[in-house]
Motif scaffolding. Structure first.
Motif, short mmCIF file in Angstrom:
data_model
loop_
_atom_site.label_atom_id
_atom_site.label_comp_id
_atom_site.label_asym_id
_atom_site.label_seq_id
_atom_site.Cartn_x
_atom_site.Cartn_y
_atom_site.Cartn_z
N ASP A 116 -26.52 115.99 22.80
CA ASP A 116 -26.59 114.84 21.91
C ASP A 116 -26.78 115.36 20.48
O ASP A 116 -27.87 115.76 20.07
CB ASP A 116 -27.75 113.94 22.31
CG ASP A 116 -27.76 112.62 21.57
OD1 ASP A 116 -27.79 112.63 20.33
OD2 ASP A 116 -27.74 111.57 22.24
N SER A 118 -26.95 113.99 17.61
CA SER A 118 -27.90 113.27 16.78
C SER A 118 -29.34 113.68 17.10
O SER A 118 -30.13 114.00 16.19
CB SER A 118 -27.73 111.76 16.97
OG SER A 118 -28.68 111.05 16.21
N CYS A 136 -26.01 107.99 14.05
CA CYS A 136 -25.30 107.87 15.32
C CYS A 136 -25.07 106.40 15.63
O CYS A 136 -26.04 105.65 15.82
CB CYS A 136 -26.08 108.54 16.45
SG CYS A 136 -25.21 108.51 18.03
N TYR A 137 -23.82 106.01 15.63
CA TYR A 137 -23.45 104.64 16.00
C TYR A 137 -23.26 104.60 17.51
O TYR A 137 -22.22 104.99 18.04
CB TYR A 137 -22.17 104.23 15.28
CG TYR A 137 -22.35 104.02 13.78
CD1 TYR A 137 -22.73 102.78 13.29
CD2 TYR A 137 -22.17 105.06 12.89
CE1 TYR A 137 -22.91 102.57 11.91
CE2 TYR A 137 -22.34 104.87 11.52
CZ TYR A 137 -22.71 103.63 11.04
OH TYR A 137 -22.89 103.44 9.69
N ARG A 138 -24.31 104.15 18.19
CA ARG A 138 -24.28 104.10 19.65
C ARG A 138 -23.31 103.02 20.13
O ARG A 138 -23.22 101.94 19.54
CB ARG A 138 -25.67 103.84 20.21
CG ARG A 138 -26.73 104.87 19.80
CD ARG A 138 -26.57 106.17 20.53
NE ARG A 138 -27.58 107.16 20.12
CZ ARG A 138 -27.64 108.40 20.57
NH1 ARG A 138 -26.74 108.82 21.44
NH2 ARG A 138 -28.58 109.23 20.14
N ARG A 139 -22.64 103.31 21.20
CA ARG A 139 -21.69 102.35 21.78
C ARG A 139 -22.45 101.10 22.21
O ARG A 139 -23.43 101.17 22.93
CB ARG A 139 -20.98 103.00 22.98
CG ARG A 139 -19.87 102.17 23.58
CD ARG A 139 -19.06 103.02 24.55
NE ARG A 139 -18.01 102.27 25.21
CZ ARG A 139 -18.09 101.83 26.46
NH1 ARG A 139 -19.16 102.09 27.20
NH2 ARG A 139 -17.08 101.15 26.99
N ASN A 161 -20.42 111.88 19.72
CA ASN A 161 -21.76 112.46 19.61
C ASN A 161 -22.00 113.56 20.62
O ASN A 161 -22.89 114.38 20.44
CB ASN A 161 -22.82 111.36 19.78
CG ASN A 161 -24.20 111.83 19.44
OD1 ASN A 161 -24.42 112.46 18.40
ND2 ASN A 161 -25.15 111.54 20.31
N HIS A 186 -15.71 104.71 20.39
CA HIS A 186 -16.37 103.77 21.30
C HIS A 186 -15.42 103.32 22.40
O HIS A 186 -15.82 103.15 23.56
CB HIS A 186 -16.88 102.55 20.53
CG HIS A 186 -18.11 102.83 19.72
ND1 HIS A 186 -18.72 101.86 18.95
CD2 HIS A 186 -18.85 103.95 19.56
CE1 HIS A 186 -19.78 102.38 18.35
NE2 HIS A 186 -19.88 103.65 18.70
N HIS A 190 -17.65 106.70 24.24
CA HIS A 190 -18.60 107.64 23.65
C HIS A 190 -19.32 107.02 22.46
O HIS A 190 -18.79 106.15 21.77
CB HIS A 190 -17.89 108.92 23.20
CG HIS A 190 -17.43 109.78 24.34
ND1 HIS A 190 -18.15 110.86 24.79
CD2 HIS A 190 -16.32 109.69 25.11
CE1 HIS A 190 -17.50 111.41 25.80
NE2 HIS A 190 -16.39 110.74 26.01
N ASP A 191 -20.53 107.52 22.20
CA ASP A 191 -21.20 107.25 20.94
C ASP A 191 -20.50 108.05 19.84
O ASP A 191 -19.88 109.08 20.10
CB ASP A 191 -22.67 107.67 21.00
CG ASP A 191 -23.46 106.90 22.04
OD1 ASP A 191 -23.06 105.76 22.37
OD2 ASP A 191 -24.48 107.43 22.52
#
Length: 338
Positions: A116, A118, A136-139, A161, A186, A190-191
């Motif tokens: 990870d 991030s 980190c733009y998480r899904r 990520n 996304h 994936h993030d």
């Protein structure tokens, strides 16, 4: 900042006694390029050949289901990392834990932490190592411009990520382009991590664990002709021709080598024991700025990549490197005497 090191050896009796399972997607590949995975298949084939040359009691596995029930082995050498699903980096160590079989490399949580990008940057900052801002733009979470890190040059890099070999990497110069790149990542499950583009050179700090401590191999860097250009997954896997002139060289800069080495050690201490890994920094020689980029635990061991190239500069053959990794891990896991 390189340690003076000697290869470790395993006795012929222990090589025969310890049943080793080598797991890789291309563990049974006959050699040559793979149409989708490119040189990754060559890499797996080479590692298998080197292990065979060491005279080990070797078994091969190329799928996770070999660990769904306990196989008749004493130790696992896992290169079956990228399984085509999110967080697959942790699955082989998790299955080994379930079956109570020791394995080469870091424990599952550390593998995931390193995978990870991030969270590993948070670890680097905790260790006091300079790290450029990121988000980190998480899904499934909102994609908001307010979270975008500043970029003095107005250029951002967007990538999965948990990617490897620069899979899915792209750049953008405004939030519209960033949002489109995030949506694409996304959409593939994936993030997405977004960070300002950092000009400069990639400094590679390879470590192996010896006598329970992370031990530095000679530091390397890519002396690139064009530091503004992004390297792609397809170039790194030799699936398309890489026309850029870049040379992997020993990094011995009088002003920066020691500083980067100290930073790398600070990061490495947070992940012990991990057996082997590569810590990457971006160095802007003009500004004198150093930033942590990522850590790749249990990274590529192909003789053409950084880990083996760094080991070669320490006097290790490919066989020396693999035998040393196994000897250290077997001792730590109680399979051979210390």
């Amino acid at each position: 900042m390189t340690d003076t090191i000697e290869p470790l050896r395993i006795s012929p009796r222990d090589k025969e006694r310890v049943r080793l399972l080598f797991m890789a997607k291309h563990a049974r590949w006959g050699g040559g390029m793979h149409p989708e995975d490119g040189n990754h298949a060559i890499y797996h084939h080479e590692v298998r050949q080197t292990l065979e040359g060491l005279g080990l009691n070797l078994q091969l596995g190329d799928s996770y289901d070999i660990l769904f029930t306990r196989p008749p082995v004493d130790f696992v050498f896992p290169l079956l990392n990228r399984g085509g699903f999110v967080n697959s980096e942790m699955l082989v160590p998790l299955l080994c834990n379930m079956q109570r079989i020791p394995y080469l490399g870091a424990m599952p949580f550390l593998r995931g932490l390193g995978d990870d990008k991030s969270v590993s940057k948070l670890v680097a900052r905790h260790a006091g190592v300079p790290t450029a801002d990121w988000f980190c733009y998480r899904r499934g979470a909102p994609v908001e411009e307010a979270n975008l890190p500043a970029s003095p040059k107005g250029r951002w890099v967007i990538k999965p990520n948990a990617s490897s070999a620069s899979w899915g990497i792209s750049d953008a110069f405004d939030f519209s382009g960033i949002a489109n790149a995030i949506a694409d990542i996304h959409g593939q499950g994936h993030d997405a991590i977004v960070e300002p583009y950092l000009d400069g050179y990639d400094i590679q700090c390879a470590f192996i664990t010896l006598h329970d401590r992370p031990t530095a191999l000679p530091m390397l860097w890519y002396e690139r002709e064009d530091t503004q250009r992004l390297w792609t997954y397809y170039e790194k896997r030799d699936l398309v021709q890489n026309t850029e002139k870049a040379a992997l060289k020993t990094f011995e800069h009088p002003d920066f080598a020691q500083r980067i080495g100290e930073m790398a050690r600070a990061v490495a201490r947070e992940f012990v024991p991990f057996d082997y890994g590569r810590i990457e920094f971006r160095l802007d020689l003009e500004k004198g700025e150093i930033n942590f980029i990522e850590i790749n635990l249990n990274c590529n061991l192909w003789s053409e990549k950084v880990m083996a190239k760094a080991a070669a500069r320490a006097g290790f053959s490919h066989a020396d490197l693999l035998e040393t990794l196994l000897a250290e891990s077997w001792r730590r896991n109680g399979l051979i005497a210390g």
